[in-house]
Design a protein around this motif. Structure first.
Motif, short mmCIF file in Angstrom:
data_model
loop_
_atom_site.label_atom_id
_atom_site.label_comp_id
_atom_site.label_asym_id
_atom_site.label_seq_id
_atom_site.Cartn_x
_atom_site.Cartn_y
_atom_site.Cartn_z
N LEU A 71 0.83 -1.21 0.00
CA LEU A 71 0.00 0.00 0.00
C LEU A 71 0.87 1.26 0.00
CD1 LEU A 71 -2.86 -0.99 2.47
CD2 LEU A 71 -3.02 -0.67 0.00
N TYR A 72 1.97 1.22 0.76
CA TYR A 72 2.89 2.36 0.79
C TYR A 72 3.55 2.55 -0.58
CZ TYR A 72 2.51 2.55 5.89
OH TYR A 72 2.05 2.68 7.18
N GLN A 73 3.92 1.44 -1.20
CA GLN A 73 4.52 1.53 -2.53
C GLN A 73 3.52 2.08 -3.55
OE1 GLN A 73 5.70 -2.55 -2.93
NE2 GLN A 73 7.67 -2.23 -1.94
N GLY A 74 2.28 1.64 -3.43
CA GLY A 74 1.24 2.14 -4.31
C GLY A 74 0.99 3.63 -4.10
N LEU A 75 1.00 4.05 -2.84
CA LEU A 75 0.83 5.47 -2.54
C LEU A 75 1.97 6.29 -3.13
CD1 LEU A 75 -0.59 7.83 -1.13
CD2 LEU A 75 0.67 7.22 0.96
N PHE A 76 3.20 5.80 -2.98
CA PHE A 76 4.36 6.50 -3.54
C PHE A 76 4.21 6.65 -5.05
CE2 PHE A 76 8.54 6.64 -5.50
CZ PHE A 76 9.16 7.65 -4.78
N LEU A 77 3.88 5.57 -5.74
CA LEU A 77 3.73 5.61 -7.20
C LEU A 77 2.57 6.50 -7.64
CD1 LEU A 77 4.51 1.90 -8.14
CD2 LEU A 77 5.96 3.92 -8.49
N GLY A 104 -3.06 11.01 -12.23
CA GLY A 104 -2.93 10.30 -10.97
C GLY A 104 -4.02 10.74 -10.02
N SER A 105 -4.19 9.99 -8.97
CA SER A 105 -5.25 10.30 -8.00
C SER A 105 -4.73 10.08 -6.58
CB SER A 105 -6.47 9.42 -8.26
OG SER A 105 -6.08 8.05 -8.21
N SER A 106 -3.62 10.67 -6.28
CA SER A 106 -2.99 10.41 -4.99
C SER A 106 -3.82 10.89 -3.81
CB SER A 106 -1.61 11.06 -4.94
OG SER A 106 -1.69 12.46 -5.08
N MET A 164 3.69 8.56 8.48
CA MET A 164 4.32 7.78 7.41
C MET A 164 3.59 7.99 6.08
SD MET A 164 6.77 5.79 6.58
CE MET A 164 7.39 4.96 8.00
N LEU A 165 2.27 8.01 6.12
CA LEU A 165 1.51 8.26 4.89
C LEU A 165 1.84 9.63 4.32
CD1 LEU A 165 -2.01 6.87 5.86
CD2 LEU A 165 -0.33 5.80 4.35
N TRP A 166 1.91 10.64 5.20
CA TRP A 166 2.23 12.00 4.77
C TRP A 166 3.62 12.05 4.13
CZ3 TRP A 166 6.07 15.32 6.67
CH2 TRP A 166 6.03 16.62 6.15
N LEU A 167 4.60 11.42 4.80
CA LEU A 167 5.97 11.42 4.27
C LEU A 167 6.07 10.75 2.91
CD1 LEU A 167 8.10 10.64 7.46
CD2 LEU A 167 8.21 12.69 6.06
N ILE A 168 5.43 9.59 2.78
CA ILE A 168 5.51 8.84 1.52
C ILE A 168 4.82 9.59 0.38
CG2 ILE A 168 4.68 6.74 0.37
CD1 ILE A 168 5.28 5.29 3.04
N ALA A 169 3.64 10.13 0.66
CA ALA A 169 2.92 10.87 -0.38
C ALA A 169 3.71 12.12 -0.79
CB ALA A 169 1.52 11.26 0.11
N THR A 170 4.23 12.83 0.20
CA THR A 170 5.00 14.05 -0.11
C THR A 170 6.26 13.70 -0.88
OG1 THR A 170 4.12 15.14 1.87
CG2 THR A 170 6.12 16.07 0.90
N LEU A 171 6.98 12.69 -0.44
CA LEU A 171 8.21 12.29 -1.13
C LEU A 171 7.92 11.88 -2.58
CD1 LEU A 171 11.26 11.73 -1.08
CD2 LEU A 171 10.71 9.42 -0.28
N VAL A 193 8.93 23.30 -3.52
CA VAL A 193 8.00 22.26 -3.94
C VAL A 193 7.64 21.37 -2.74
CG1 VAL A 193 7.78 20.19 -5.37
CG2 VAL A 193 8.63 22.29 -6.37
N SER A 194 8.62 21.03 -1.93
CA SER A 194 8.35 20.20 -0.74
C SER A 194 7.41 20.89 0.23
CB SER A 194 9.66 19.85 -0.03
OG SER A 194 10.49 19.08 -0.86
N LEU A 195 7.61 22.17 0.44
CA LEU A 195 6.71 22.92 1.33
C LEU A 195 5.28 22.91 0.81
CD1 LEU A 195 8.87 26.04 2.30
CD2 LEU A 195 8.00 24.28 3.84
N GLY A 196 5.12 23.26 -0.45
CA GLY A 196 3.78 23.31 -1.02
C GLY A 196 3.08 21.97 -1.02
N LYS A 197 3.78 20.96 -1.45
CA LYS A 197 3.17 19.63 -1.56
C LYS A 197 2.96 19.00 -0.18
CE LYS A 197 4.49 19.10 -6.28
NZ LYS A 197 3.49 18.50 -7.12
N GLY A 198 3.90 19.25 0.73
CA GLY A 198 3.74 18.75 2.10
C GLY A 198 2.52 19.34 2.78
N LEU A 199 2.31 20.64 2.59
CA LEU A 199 1.13 21.29 3.18
C LEU A 199 -0.16 20.76 2.56
CD1 LEU A 199 2.38 24.97 3.48
CD2 LEU A 199 1.83 23.40 5.35
#
Length: 145
Positions: free
Chosen positions: A3-9, A20-22, A39-46, A123-129
């Motif tokens: 699921l984490y790998q799917g979220l990352f992709l 995409g539909s993240s 962890m979900l936030w980190l993976i999606a943001t990364l 980009v990290s700030l914007g997407k992380g928020l």
């Protein structure tokens, strides 16, 4: 783990010019009982930042092909984009998460050779928020604390 790998992709493809539909994927995972929200936030943001870095790289290399007949942007359009990009500056990358305009902003940052560290930071700030807001809306503020 898958699921984490799917979220990352999903997050990575959402940041590129591919569809995409993240947000939907992330929201679904966030409401699970045992979800690790950080962890979900980190993976999606990364994943989304890596996708934007791909756009940046494409922008850096796209100008090698600007003289080709099939190149999708005319010299006039490119000049107009440069004026707009210069006008709003690098701070515009805080809006790289906005649908429709975000992906082209990250490509233009590469085209106009923005400093890589500043690019990744903004980009990290914007997407992380954005992903923090998605999680907050999915689970509710009271469940975060």
């Amino acid at each position: 783990m898958w699921l984490y790998q799917g979220l990352f992709l999903s997050a990575l493809s959402s940041a590129t010019l591919l569809p995409g539909s993240s947000e939907i994927f992330l929201s679904g995972l966030a409401v699970l009982d045992n979800a690790n929200l950080v962890m979900l936030w980190l993976i999606a943001t990364l994943g989304n930042v890596v996708g934007s870095c791909i756009n940046y790289w494409l922008g850096c290399n796209a100008m090698y092909f600007k003289d080709r007949r099939w190149f999708p942007v005319s010299e006039r359009q490119l000049e107009k984009a440069k004026v707009q990009y210069t006008r709003f500056g690098s701070i515009s990358l805080l809006f790289s998460w906005v649908p429709i305009i975000g992906d082209p902003l990250t490509v233009l940052a590469g085209v106009f050779k923005m400093k890589k560290r500043l690019f990744v930071l903004l980009v990290s700030l914007g997407k992380g928020l954005r992903y923090a807001m998605v999680i907050t809306l999915a689970v509710g503020v009271e469940q975060l604390f």
